[in-house]
Design a protein around this motif. Structure first.
Motif, PDB file in Angstrom:
ATOM      1  N   ASP A 462       0.090 -32.556  24.316  1.00 55.57           N
ATOM      2  CA  ASP A 462       0.478 -31.306  24.954  1.00 55.57           C
ATOM      3  C   ASP A 462       1.492 -31.582  26.064  1.00 55.57           C
ATOM      4  N   GLU A 464       2.236 -30.010  28.506  1.00 59.48           N
ATOM      5  CA  GLU A 464       1.872 -29.476  29.823  1.00 59.48           C
ATOM      6  C   GLU A 464       0.872 -30.345  30.573  1.00 59.48           C
ATOM      7  N   PHE A 465       0.412 -31.463  29.971  1.00 61.13           N
ATOM      8  CA  PHE A 465      -0.537 -32.325  30.679  1.00 61.13           C
ATOM      9  C   PHE A 465       0.032 -32.765  32.036  1.00 61.13           C
ATOM     10  N   VAL A 468       0.110 -29.864  34.517  1.00 68.09           N
ATOM     11  CA  VAL A 468      -1.227 -29.591  35.054  1.00 68.09           C
ATOM     12  C   VAL A 468      -1.599 -30.644  36.092  1.00 68.09           C
ATOM     13  N   THR A 479      -2.907 -40.064  35.524  1.00 65.40           N
ATOM     14  CA  THR A 479      -3.022 -39.326  34.270  1.00 65.40           C
ATOM     15  C   THR A 479      -2.596 -40.202  33.088  1.00 65.40           C
ATOM     16  N   ARG A 482      -5.660 -42.422  32.569  1.00 62.07           N
ATOM     17  CA  ARG A 482      -6.907 -41.735  32.213  1.00 62.07           C
ATOM     18  C   ARG A 482      -6.784 -40.844  30.988  1.00 62.07           C
ATOM     19  N   VAL A 483      -5.588 -40.343  30.717  1.00 59.29           N
ATOM     20  CA  VAL A 483      -5.448 -39.405  29.605  1.00 59.29           C
ATOM     21  C   VAL A 483      -4.479 -39.921  28.535  1.00 59.29           C
ATOM     22  N   PRO A 486      -5.644 -43.339  26.673  1.00 60.63           N
ATOM     23  CA  PRO A 486      -6.787 -43.129  25.767  1.00 60.63           C
ATOM     24  C   PRO A 486      -6.464 -42.234  24.564  1.00 60.63           C
ATOM     25  N   VAL A 487      -5.710 -41.162  24.808  1.00 57.39           N
ATOM     26  CA  VAL A 487      -5.411 -40.251  23.702  1.00 57.39           C
ATOM     27  C   VAL A 487      -4.505 -40.929  22.676  1.00 57.39           C
ATOM     28  N   ALA A 568     -14.587 -40.100  20.971  1.00 55.38           N
ATOM     29  CA  ALA A 568     -15.683 -39.225  20.547  1.00 55.38           C
ATOM     30  C   ALA A 568     -15.228 -37.774  20.499  1.00 55.38           C
ATOM     31  N   TRP A 569     -14.264 -37.454  21.359  1.00 58.47           N
ATOM     32  CA  TRP A 569     -13.778 -36.081  21.433  1.00 58.47           C
ATOM     33  C   TRP A 569     -13.072 -35.643  20.165  1.00 58.47           C
ATOM     34  N   TYR A 571     -14.216 -35.893  17.243  1.00 62.25           N
ATOM     35  CA  TYR A 571     -15.156 -35.372  16.257  1.00 62.25           C
ATOM     36  C   TYR A 571     -16.039 -34.328  16.902  1.00 62.25           C
ATOM     37  N   ARG A 572     -16.317 -33.307  16.172  1.00 66.79           N
ATOM     38  CA  ARG A 572     -17.165 -32.262  16.724  1.00 66.79           C
ATOM     39  C   ARG A 572     -18.629 -32.658  16.702  1.00 66.79           C
TER      40      ARG A 572
END
Lengths: 572, 368
Positions: A462, A464-465, A468, A479, A482-483, A486-487, A568-569, A571-572
């Motif tokens: 995204d 906009e990360f 934000v 960021t 941390r984001v 990992p993503v 983990a995120w 997968y639902r």
């Protein structure tokens, strides 16, 4: 505050252009970006300039204009290499692209069984130095080859051998591009074609082919570049048939004519750069064909078609396994072809020239460094190009720098490093003949593909990360850690794997740069084959393939586990 | 709003260029403390550009922005005081809902128990107390948007910016969340600017609406003002449904429309004989109890009826002039009582207080 006062200030400011304040974070981003750009300048642009100027000099370093080029183009033994190179390259590409196309078609558009297995087999050559299929072909079709009769008296050494070897070497690369192009089929187009009453053949020519045409063009040019710049196959199988890649090596290592080596390098650069630009154009159009609303195409079972496709894949798979199997067999046969009993003698590299077992461990060390340093540099660089704000000139220059390595053949880069880093006036000369220069050269050599992988992953995030984060007053590096990292972990692991495997298998750039202390496994293969120790060369090749495959497997398991924990995120 | 009060956010003469394209032309605007302001306009009107300039994400080419008495014109976003919510939610997918909301707090050096308490409070505020340990992919779009809101409010910013926050949601959730956001905003009293292209959203949520078009502000006003008294043909056309009819000035305060002569206060100062456009909303056209003697009465024939449920939209031709056509909304019981049907001759009236006059000739575009 009176209204009048506001109006005056506003009027005074209205004409003035606002200069956005650059925050300290922006300065950090720019500094790191400039740092990585400087790295690419020093490890690529400057060396390329060194090789270019060398091609206009005599051995004493005096500028002599075009004399070297005139000599090149007036010596038939030299300029015929151009024609030879183009001949074998075009033949190979025109054989490989259709074969890979059918293979990719089978994997994406049929319902044949064992797709994963076939894909895995087809990708095996990626794990090989290009010397290995060439050596295997010697065992199959050479003077003492198992099935040399199959060549019907034709000589293996020369264009036939080169084309055969290159076909195996580039097949997985071309296949990968076509698989990506074909994976993105829009089922709605096929439904529309069916509803409009188009037959299978008509649908193929009006829907399938147009949908992958840019992928095909791209596959063609990537195949072309890989073959024309490949050094391993013609080195082993070229015989008296000179191509540009082997000429550079012969001029430099054989005749110590560095200036002529530089000229041949510049000549080789021309088709590589041309193919690079053609490929970029094709790739950019391929992206434009995709729409977000596309419905993925699901092939429907058709027994006859599926069986045909499987038959074809079995044939290709058998060829690749035969090549691998031959090399494996030759490496453990006591004395081919007279005594085929099992022996590990050929793995006793310390008895041979070429660097012994140390060269293997050097290669592991190189690959590890390249994977770690390269991934960090590439991903950070790609992040800053994509996400930093302002500084447009710097970012677009960086983007351009990141693309250049793909257009530069490894041999040219390696030779350029000799000229640049071995120059007594270069303060960086101390890294010449060390492990760091091999790491730097390899990172730079494989920079572009890694960079593109990182950019693709970053573009999917995204946009906009960052906005934000800054609204929440969180610094960008926080960021990022941390984001963003990992993503993007799957892409980061892919990049490190790509760099590791390529660092293990590459010969072209490092062949000019190793020292007795930093001999590498792939170079050892080359030297052992040169010295007639073909079986140990095959053994070393098998060791590289085995290690690359093993590391790849470990990487797969590791990243699977890691993904399960950190993603983990997903997968639902 | 209270005009004597100093504005919390002052935008002065803002211009934004993208190359040769002018996205914002000399925009000036005041936003007051605790106000809910909507930037409304069609896509490409500059509303998002204005929001991003206020946030510092795309800083304006010229002009000045002042927030709480401080000139922030050139400051990067990290040095401004705002929270922002995007259409895409932009939730960090790898962090739990709690960690998302705590993201801005953790950086401020707050103690862990304080952070936890604040996160709990915020999640309660948006009604997601029991979802804190999930990841964003496990939540519905509406829930994700509420988390984004909680995250933006966590650091108690002075200004809340909402960039089309509801556009990605389906109609039902949108309606619900619209109400919730508005309620939340008035409860905590944070000054809020929302960008939207949805007039219904703007009309229901905003204290004031800023209608924008082609980089300029067409009108600023309360929802009622914007709807009842549009300042320009664009506003009249963009908000609600409007008849645009060609007419001429008969005398000051009087317009000639077909055979009829109508009283229109908007036409007071206009030159007799000049061409004008008169506007009236279909729902303001009256017919019950109207006869030839009523003020602003017009004879017309029903040529088409479009059933819309509670109302029926009728297309009528002005008697004696087939080229003059207008629409009127008739309620279900009026349809019944007056037996309205195709071809029926009726007398309607354009009440003076709902009749607007614009001096431009307006080409109305059909919205697709």
């Amino acid at each position: 505050m009176s209204n009048g006062a506001i109006t005056t200030t506003a009027a005074g400011l209205a004409g003035q252009t606002i200069k956005p304040k650059v925050s300290s974070e922006d300065w950090i981003m720019r500094a790191v970006l400039v740092g990585i750009a400087l790295y690419l300048l020093i490890t690529m642009v400057f060396p390329l300039y060194a090789i270019l100027s060398k091609s206009f000099e005599n051995p004493d370093g005096v500028f002599i204009g075009l004399s070297n080029y005139i000599k090149f183009f007036s010596t038939p033994a030299l300029f015929w290499s151009i024609q030879n190179s183009l001949t074998v390259t075009l033949i190979t590409t025109f054989i490989v692209v259709p074969l890979a196309f059918v293979f990719a078609y089978a994997l994406t558009r049929s319902c044949m069984p064992f797709k994963g297995l076939f894909k895995g087999i087809a990708l095996i050559p990626i794990l090989m130095p290009s010397l290995l299929p060439a050596i295997a072909l010697v065992y199959l079709f050479g003077a003492q080859g198992l099935i040399k009769g199959a060549l019907m008296g034709q000589e293996l050494y020369g264009p036939i051998g080169i084309v055969m070897g290159e076909c195996i070497f580039v097949f997985p690369h071309v296949l990968t591009i076509l698989l990506i192009a074909m994976a993105n089929a829009d089922a709605r187009l096929y439904e529309a074609a069916q509803v409009l009453g188009a037959g299978k053949i008509k649908t193929f020519f009006t829907v399938t082919l147009p949908g992958v045409r840019y992928g095909l063009v791209s596959a063609f040019f990537v195949g072309f570049t890989l073959v024309i710049t490949d050094f391993g196959v013609p080195k082993v199988l070229g015989g008296k048939y000179n191509v540009l890649a082997t000429d550079i090596y012969k001029q430099v290592v054989g005749r110590l004519d560095f200036e002529m080596g530089a000229v041949v390098g510049m000549v080789l650069l021309v088709p590589a750069v041309a193919a690079f630009f053609a490929d970029r154009i094709a790739q950019s159009r391929q992206v434009a064909l995709l729409s977000a609303r596309a419905v993925p195409y699901e092939p429907k079972p058709s027994r006859r078609f599926d069986m045909m496709m499987m038959g074809f894949c079995m044939l290709i798979g058998a060829l690749i396994l035969t090549v691998l199997g031959t090399a494996a067999f030759a490496s453990v046969a006591k004395l081919w072809p007279y005594n085929l009993s099992f022996s590990l003698n050929h793995y006793d590299f310390d008895l041979m020239d070429g660097g012994g077992w140390d060269s293997y461990f050097n290669t592991l060390e190189l690959a590890a460094w390249v994977a770690v340093i390269g991934t960090m540099a590439v991903f950070t660089g790609a992040y800053l190009v994509e996400k930093s704000k302002g500084f447009e000139t710097g970012r677009s220059m960086m983007q351009f720098l990141c693309m250049i390595p793909m257009a530069v053949p490894g041999l040219v880069l390696g030779l350029a490093y000799i000229f640049f880093f071995n120059d007594p006036d270069n303060p960086l000369g101390f890294i010449y003949h060390t492990m760091p220069i091999l790491v730097i050269c390899t990172v730079t050599h494989f920079y572009t593909v890694s960079h593109l992988t990182a950019v693709t992953a970053l573009k999917q995030m995204d946009p906009e990360f960052e906005a934000v984060s800054s609204s929440l007053k969180v610094p960008f590096y926080r960021t990022f850690i941390r984001v963003t990292v990992p993503v993007c972990l799957p892409a980061i692991l892919d990049i490190s794997m790509y760099l590791f495997v390529n660092a293990m298998t590459t010969v072209s750039a490092v062949v000019f740069l190793y020292s007795p202390d930093t001999a590498l496994a792939s170079v050892a293969m080359l030297n052992m084959d040169d010295a007639g120790d073909t079986a140990p060369a095959a053994a070393m090749g098998m060791l590289i393939v085995g290690t690359a495959a093993g590391v790849r497997l470990v990487h797969m398991l590791l990243s699977h586990g890691l993904l399960r924990r950190t993603q983990a995120w997903r997968y639902r | 709003m209270n005009d004597s009060q100093a504005a919390y956010l002052q935008v002065e003469n803002l211009t934004k260029m993208f190359g040769d394209f002018t996205a914002l032309k000399d925009i000036s605007l005041d936003v007051f403390e605790s106000e809910f302001v909507c930037f409304l306009g069609p896509s490409g009107c500059g509303k998002t550009t204005l929001l991003r300039a206020i946030a510092g994400l795309d800083i304006q080419t010229r002009g000045r922005i002042e927030q709480a008495g401080k000139d922030i014109s050139a400051l990067p976003p990290s040095e401004r005081d705002f929270g922002i919510v995007f259409q895409s939610y932009a939730l960090f997918p790898n962090l739990s809902i709690k960690r998302n909301v705590a993201y801005g707090l953790e950086n401020k050096g707050m103690a862990k128990p304080d952070i936890d308490a604040r996160v709990k409070e915020l999640l309660e505020l948006v009604g997601l107390s029991d979802q804190g340990d999930k990841y964003s992919a496990q939540l519905s779009g509406g829930q994700q948007q509420r988390v984004a809101l909680a995250r933006a409010l966590a650091t108690s910013p002075g200004l809340l910016l909402l960039d089309e926050p509801l556009s990605a949601l389906d109609a039902k959730v949108r309606g619900h969340l619209r109400h919730e956001i508005k309620e939340l905003q008035s409860k905590i009293g944070v000054t809020t600017i929302m960008v939207t292209h949805d007039q219904e959203e703007a009309l229901t949520m905003a204290d004031r609406i800023v209608v924008m078009n082609h980089g300029i502000i067409e009108q600023v006003g309360s929802p009622n003002e914007i709807y009842d008294d549009p300042a320009s043909p664009f506003v009249a056309d963009f908000i609600g449904t409007m008849n645009f009819l060609e007419a001429t000035i008969a005398a000051p305060g009087r317009v000639r429309f077909g055979a009829a002569e109508l009283t229109a206060t908007d036409a007071d100062g206009l030159q007799a004989g000049s061409d004008v456009t008169i506007c009236i909303r279909p729902e303001d056209v009256t017919t019950r109890g109207v006869d030839a003697g009523t003020d602003n009465a017009i004879k017309a024939t029903v040529t088409d009826l479009e059933f819309l449920g509670s109302v029926t939209r009728a297309t009528l031709n002005v008697a004696g002039d087939d080229s003059l056509e207008f629409r009127a909304d008739f309620s279900a019981n009026l349809m019944r009582d007056l037996v309205i049907e195709n071809g029926k001759d009726v007398t309607v009236a354009f009440p003076t207080d709902h009749l607007h006059v614009f001096t431009e000739r307006v080409q109305t575009e059909v919205e697709v």
